[in-house]
Scaffold this active site. Structure first.
Site, short mmCIF file in Angstrom:
data_model
loop_
_atom_site.label_atom_id
_atom_site.label_comp_id
_atom_site.label_asym_id
_atom_site.label_seq_id
_atom_site.Cartn_x
_atom_site.Cartn_y
_atom_site.Cartn_z
N SER A 93 5.41 -2.99 -6.71
CA SER A 93 4.66 -1.94 -7.40
C SER A 93 5.57 -0.74 -7.64
O SER A 93 6.61 -0.86 -8.28
CB SER A 93 3.41 -1.58 -6.60
OG SER A 93 2.58 -0.69 -7.33
N HIS A 202 -2.60 -1.34 -11.52
CA HIS A 202 -2.36 -2.72 -11.94
C HIS A 202 -3.62 -3.42 -12.47
O HIS A 202 -3.82 -4.61 -12.25
CB HIS A 202 -1.71 -3.54 -10.82
CG HIS A 202 -0.45 -2.91 -10.29
ND1 HIS A 202 0.62 -2.62 -11.10
CD2 HIS A 202 -0.12 -2.48 -9.06
CE1 HIS A 202 1.57 -2.05 -10.38
NE2 HIS A 202 1.15 -1.94 -9.13
#
Length: 321
Positions: A93, A202
């Site tokens: 991430s 996300h």
């Protein structure tokens, strides 16, 4: 055959108060990074990392620059000890930004600025009370994806992190996520665990934030990485600047394909994965996906020296595990 290594850099969720204290003690030179970050941000991030409060450190717009700073300080310490250059880099991430700094693709100063803006845009895109983030254990992506479609009911719920076999994170609108988790439990999920993450990164709820961040990403200078960086969106490296910009922009609203990243490592002869930053979350995910890859975590001078010694020993004996 020489041992191939990968450095893995953690993202949001691995932070803790005091997470860089040992590094700052053992490697005083890394404090220049903390001073520069404070100058860019306009506040003493290092003080928050050392003293808290944890609620402040856990705020997304603080967490992301803190994780960047912690990971780059670890990288600096590794280099100061003569640690060998890895064959690959990958960040989970937000950790992808840290990886690009290590690869000399993005300047540290630009990454600090992007970290703060990314966190702010994420938080402003969706009120914390509207969203939810849950880890689902025991089901795979295809089945969970179908359950998300059933649970959506004109809201957003999606697989956000494909972390390891049977370990996937769902996020989106709170009600839709809770409906999907209920369906997952009925479908045989072993555990459904709420995560303390304040923004639903996300997933499609982040598309407005991604558009805002794109304006900044398109303005900063980016270079071709000196070490291949495996990107979250498709678990592949990029050898051109346009591709890197697109991957960073797309990443914000696309799932993190960490399992695929570890499978890329395994397919390309990586025998050791070294976690460069706080905690051991990524080490556990690597082992869960590929037991043949040996994992290490760096936290202070002693741990860095031990890992360097083991890598040299493995290289001398041609041991890829």
């Amino acid at each position: 055959m020489s041992v191939k290594t990968a450095f893995v850099l953690p993202g949001q969720g691995s932070q803790s108060v005091g997470m860089c204290d040992a590094l700052r003690r053992d490697f005083p030179a890394v404090n220049s990074r903390f001073e520069l970050a404070a100058e860019i941000l306009g506040y003493d991030l290092g003080a928050i990392m050392t003293d808290g409060p944890i609620d402040k450190l856990n705020q997304t717009e603080t967490t992301q620059p803190a994780m960047l700073l912690a990971s780059i300080a670890t990288w600096d310490a590794w280099q100061a000890c003569g640690g060998p250059r890895p064959d690959y880099l990958a960040g989970h991430s937000f950790g992808e930004y840290s990886a690009l700094v290590c690869a000399d693709a993005i300047r540290f100063e630009d990454a600090v600025f992007l970290a703060a803006e990314r966190g702010r845009f994420m938080q402003e895109a969706v009120p914390a009370e509207r969203s939810a983030v849950y880890a689902v254990l025991g089901l795979e992506e295809d089945e969970l994806g179908e359950l998300c479609v059933q649970a959506a009911e004109n809201q957003v719920v999606q697989c956000a992190n494909i972390n390891a076999p049977g370990q996937i994170v769902l996020t989106g609108d709170r009600e839709a996520v809770e409906r999907a988790c209920a369906l997952a439990t009925k479908a045989g999920a072993k555990k459904v665990i709420p995560l303390a993450v304040s923004a639903p990164v996300h997933c499609d709820l982040m598309l407005p934030a991604a558009a805002r961040l794109a304006e900044h990403i398109n303005k900063i200078e980016i270079s071709v990485p000196e070490i291949p960086v495996i990107h979250n969106v498709d678990a592949k490296p990029r050898d051109n600047v346009v591709g890197i910009r697109d991957a960073l922009i797309d990443q914000m609203a696309s799932p993190v394909r960490w399992r695929n990243t570890v499978e890329f490592f395994a397919a390309h002869g990586v025998g050791s994965a070294i976690e460069c930053g706080p905690g051991k979350v990524l080490s556990a995910l690597v082992r869960r996906t590929c037991k043949a890859i040996k994992t290490y975590a760096l936290s202070d001078a002693e741990s860095i020296k031990v890992v360097i010694g083991e890598l040299h020993s493995a290289s001398d004996h041609g041991d890829l595990r």
